[in-house]
Write a protein that holds these residues in place. Structure first.
Motif, PDB file in Angstrom:
ATOM      1  N   GLU A 160      -7.105   5.219   2.638  1.00 30.34           N
ATOM      2  CA  GLU A 160      -6.799   4.011   3.405  1.00 30.34           C
ATOM      3  C   GLU A 160      -5.465   4.148   4.144  1.00 30.34           C
ATOM      4  O   GLU A 160      -5.328   3.697   5.291  1.00 30.34           O
ATOM      5  CB  GLU A 160      -6.760   2.800   2.476  1.00 30.34           C
ATOM      6  N   VAL A 172       0.828  -1.208   0.000  1.00 26.50           N
ATOM      7  CA  VAL A 172       0.000   0.000   0.000  1.00 26.50           C
ATOM      8  C   VAL A 172       0.862   1.258   0.000  1.00 26.50           C
ATOM      9  O   VAL A 172       0.457   2.306  -0.525  1.00 26.50           O
ATOM     10  CB  VAL A 172      -0.983  -0.015   1.201  1.00 26.50           C
ATOM     11  N   PHE A 227      -4.469   4.991  -2.908  1.00 24.82           N
ATOM     12  CA  PHE A 227      -5.027   4.543  -1.629  1.00 24.82           C
ATOM     13  C   PHE A 227      -4.774   5.564  -0.514  1.00 24.82           C
ATOM     14  O   PHE A 227      -4.574   5.177   0.643  1.00 24.82           O
ATOM     15  CB  PHE A 227      -4.442   3.178  -1.253  1.00 24.82           C
TER      16      PHE A 227
END
Length: 737
Positions: free
Chosen positions: A629, A619, A626
């Motif tokens: 997140e 990530v 992202f």
């Protein structure tokens, strides 16, 4: 197998040029830069420009002396040129021309160091020194404090900042010559392949810091000494008290690199230095020619007409000048503006020497004319200057000859190249993409090893994306029911009150469990070992925020500072992975280097211990895709141990005679008032405040749900329903690929 393809933004250059194309693509923090042919093309480009100097075997000190002497000499030329601009209008043209010509390099000042730290070298002293240098360049701890931000202020003061943010937009500014993008574009591209070009990047960076303030800018600084923070703009200058100047810090990092990697690294550093100096020379000479020519009204008018001719040729088919339609004249003007300017000067639209009496100004482009607002105020100034300059004698009132060729029509300052030079080969290789997609990791252990470095393959990138989406599918399972500590909705008061409440809860839980028996010594050791794959890459979920523009942004600057803290602010004694290894050593555990295959295959570390670390590593490669997140994950991570877990871990470590420094330092720097957890909450608030309070994927409510999923991703649900949700996402991803 993932099919190989060209980078999405590179499949067509849209009529753009090699240097601009490379610069714009490489500025993307999620850019996937292929290897093989591209790496070979860059290496050839470097060797081509450094060949003569490399063969001379000059010392690095000799190269530095040469760079500084050149800087002084070319600076003198620009200052002499400025002395000849006696009119206010001419001075403004000169200052703006210089500022724009220096912009592609200066707004990215230091950006090429952005990926030289990675999870795999997070405890390497050389990488930490480079990170310290880079942290000063971006103004760590502050928003809008990078060297590039300081230069943006200069562009704003000169009112030429229209296309300056984000920096990739500079490529659309026709006032900036092609040659100005060559050196910074290749440096940014090399920064996306740090494992291939670390030494060359350092050499080029040292060259730029040895040169100091770009020589053309010395003329602007002399005219505007207090307008901006010139110390910040000067890459050689230090920005911190009691810290060596940046040029010396770069040299120190190079010396350490050479002591570690030997003659090959020394040769690569010299190549990078010589290449950068060669391109600086050709760029500065071209910029001097261009700025000098811009002081000639005819040259500025010719450039304006050439840049506007394409759109203008669509119209004016029925307006004739000397027997030809104006549209036809404009069409020819795209390659040679001089004939159109000659015919305009002889026409009834222009009264030579008197722009105010010329119908071109007074009628056609006035506020009541048919071409109102077709030209900007800056364009109108150019037109008026040209008409007024036509007062000089000439046959039949013909305009003065256009002085000089436009810099943006040249070959980029390379006497040995043109459309087929080394940079064009680099752009072609980048546009072509990798010859194959590569191979996806077989399991999380292999993925962990591959993700230690920054470079990608299409297969690895696709695998990471699928792994992330599957992981997040687990996290979203049951979230609608309001499970989890984060509230179901975000309010304008922000997260600080919630943060304090969570801290109180952690403290109460600690007091409530204070009498519970501690885990055994063996359990403490095993837990420390199983946590090693995670802790030795501390902060890796934030690695994407080392990117230059993100590191100094409103949202990104606290995330970069958190990453900077996790790695010890460049100090090995404060480096979290190194501190953790000391604890492991006290327990009798000696692990191989984190980036090694041996580490990822260590049999006593269970497979499951690599699952969360791989999610962090994956990530962290997608700081834009992202972002919500990552913000949620960062908040969960920084808050997770404060007030409770760290205190209990400290008791266990101390009881069994192990050093407690790792948990002590985290319990303080992660505090909810001024520490990482507070910064994490503020980053979420900054992100959400800027979003509209409206439904849909771009609205605040949806973004908040993504933040909540990110928060849960630190410890996702593991029940059957959550596992089935992840499995469904995996099947969808497989079908799409």
């Amino acid at each position: 197998m993932i099919a190989a393809s060209a980078p999405q933004d590179m499949r067509s250059d849209g009529g753009g040029s090699a240097h601009r194309t490379v610069y714009a693509y490489a500025a993307d923090p999620e850019a996937c830069v292929p290897g093989n042919e591209l790496v070979a093309a860059i290496e050839d480009e470097l060797r081509h420009h450094a060949r003569g100097r490399q063969e001379s075997q000059e010392s690095l000190d000799d190269l530095v002396a040469d760079a500084r002497a050149w800087s002084q000499a070319i600076g003198d030329r620009f200052r002499e040129l400025a002395d000849r601009a006696v009119e206010d209008g001419d001075r403004a043209i000169l200052q703006r021309g210089i500022a724009l010509g220096c912009a592609p390099l200066s707004v990215a000042s230091g950006a090429w160091l952005q990926w030289l730290s990675s999870p795999g070298n997070a405890d390497d002293p050389v990488a930490l020194k480079i990170l310290s240098l880079y942290a000063a360049d971006v103004g760590v701890g502050h928003s809008g404090a990078s060297r590039g931000d300081a230069y943006l202020e200069l562009l704003r003061r000169l009112r030429v900042s229209d296309n300056a943010t984000p920096m990739a937009r500079l490529t659309r500014d026709h006032r900036i010559a092609e040659v100005s993008f060559r050196l910074p574009g290749l440096l940014l591209l090399m920064s996306r392949r740090p494992e291939d070009f670390r030494a060359q990047i350092l050499g080029a960076d040292f060259c730029l810091r040895s040169v100091g303030l770009l020589p053309p800018l010395t003329a602007v600084r002399r005219a505007m000494p207090k307008a901006v923070d010139w110390v910040a703009i000067d890459p050689a200058a230090g920005r911190e008290v009691d810290v060596p100047v940046s040029a010396q810090r770069c040299r120190d990092a190079i010396d350490d690199l050479l002591a570690k990697d030997g003659p090959d690294a020394a040769a690569a550093v010299r190549t990078g230095f010589c290449w950068a100096l060669s391109l600086l020379r050709s760029w500065a000479d071209a910029l001097h020619r261009d700025v000098q020519a811009s002081l000639e009204p005819g040259h500025a008018m010719a450039e304006l007409m050439r840049h506007r001719a394409r759109e203008g040729s669509v119209y004016h088919h029925h307006y004739e000048l000397e027997g030809r339609s104006l549209a036809a004249w404009l069409n020819d003007c795209r390659t040679d503006p001089a004939p159109l300017l000659d015919v305009l000067a002889r026409s009834r639209l222009v009264k030579p020497g008197n722009s105010q009496a010329s119908s071109l100004v007074r009628g056609l482009i006035s506020e009541r004319g048919p071409m109102f607002r077709v030209f900007s105020p800056e364009d109108l100034t150019t037109i008026r200057r040209w008409i007024d300059s036509l007062a000089a004698p000439g046959p039949a009132g013909q305009m003065q000859p256009v002085a000089g060729a436009a810099i943006s029509d040249d070959n980029g300052g390379d006497d040995n190249g043109g459309a087929d030079d080394g940079s064009a080969r680099v752009a072609r290789a980048l546009r072509a993409g990798p010859p194959s997609g590569g191979r996806a990791p077989a399991d999380v252990r292999e993925a962990y090893h591959l993700l230690m470095n920054r470079t990608d393959t299409p297969a690895l990138r696709a695998w990471c994306h699928d792994y992330i989406t599957s992981w997040l599918a687990r996290c979203r399972y049951g979230m609608a029911a309001g499970t989890g500590p984060l509230p179901t909705g975000w309010t304008a008061e922000g997260l600080r009150p919630w943060l304090q409440a969570q801290h109180d809860l952690h403290g109460a839980e600690f007091e409530h469990t204070a009498e519970e028996p501690l885990p055994s010594r063996e359990a403490v050791i095993d837990d420390t070992l199983q946590t090693a794959p995670l802790t030795l890459i501390d902060g890796s979920w934030l690695q994407g925020f080392t990117d230059y523009e993100l590191a100094s942004s409103d949202i990104g600057h606290p995330l970069f500072e958190t990453y900077w803290d996790e790695l010890g602010n460049g100090e090995p004694k404060l480096n979290h992975p190194l501190i953790y290894r000391q604890v492991l050593a006290e327990m009798g555990i000696e692990l191989p280097p984190t980036a090694s295959v041996e580490f990822s295959q260590r049999p006593e570390i269970r497979d499951r211990s690599f699952e969360l670390p791989v999610y962090w590593l994956a990530v962290g490669r997608f700081p834009r895709t992202f972002l919500p997140e990552i913000l949620g994950l960062n908040l969960a991570m920084e808050l997770s141990g404060v007030g409770g877990t760290y205190r209990r871990a400290r008791i266990a470590l101390k009881t069994y005679g192990f050093n407690t420094r790792f948990v002590d330092i985290h319990n303080t720097i992660d505090n909810v008032a001024t520490g990482h957890s507070a910064w994490a909450a503020d980053a979420v608030d900054t992100f959400l405040t800027a979003l509209p309070d409206s439904p849909g994927p771009t609205g605040r409510a949806e973004a908040w749900n993504r933040v909540r999923a990110g928060y849960r991703s630190l410890n996702p649900p593991s029940g059957l329903g959550a596992r089935m949700a992840a499995r469904r996402t995996e099947l969808v991803n497989r079908w799409r690929s």
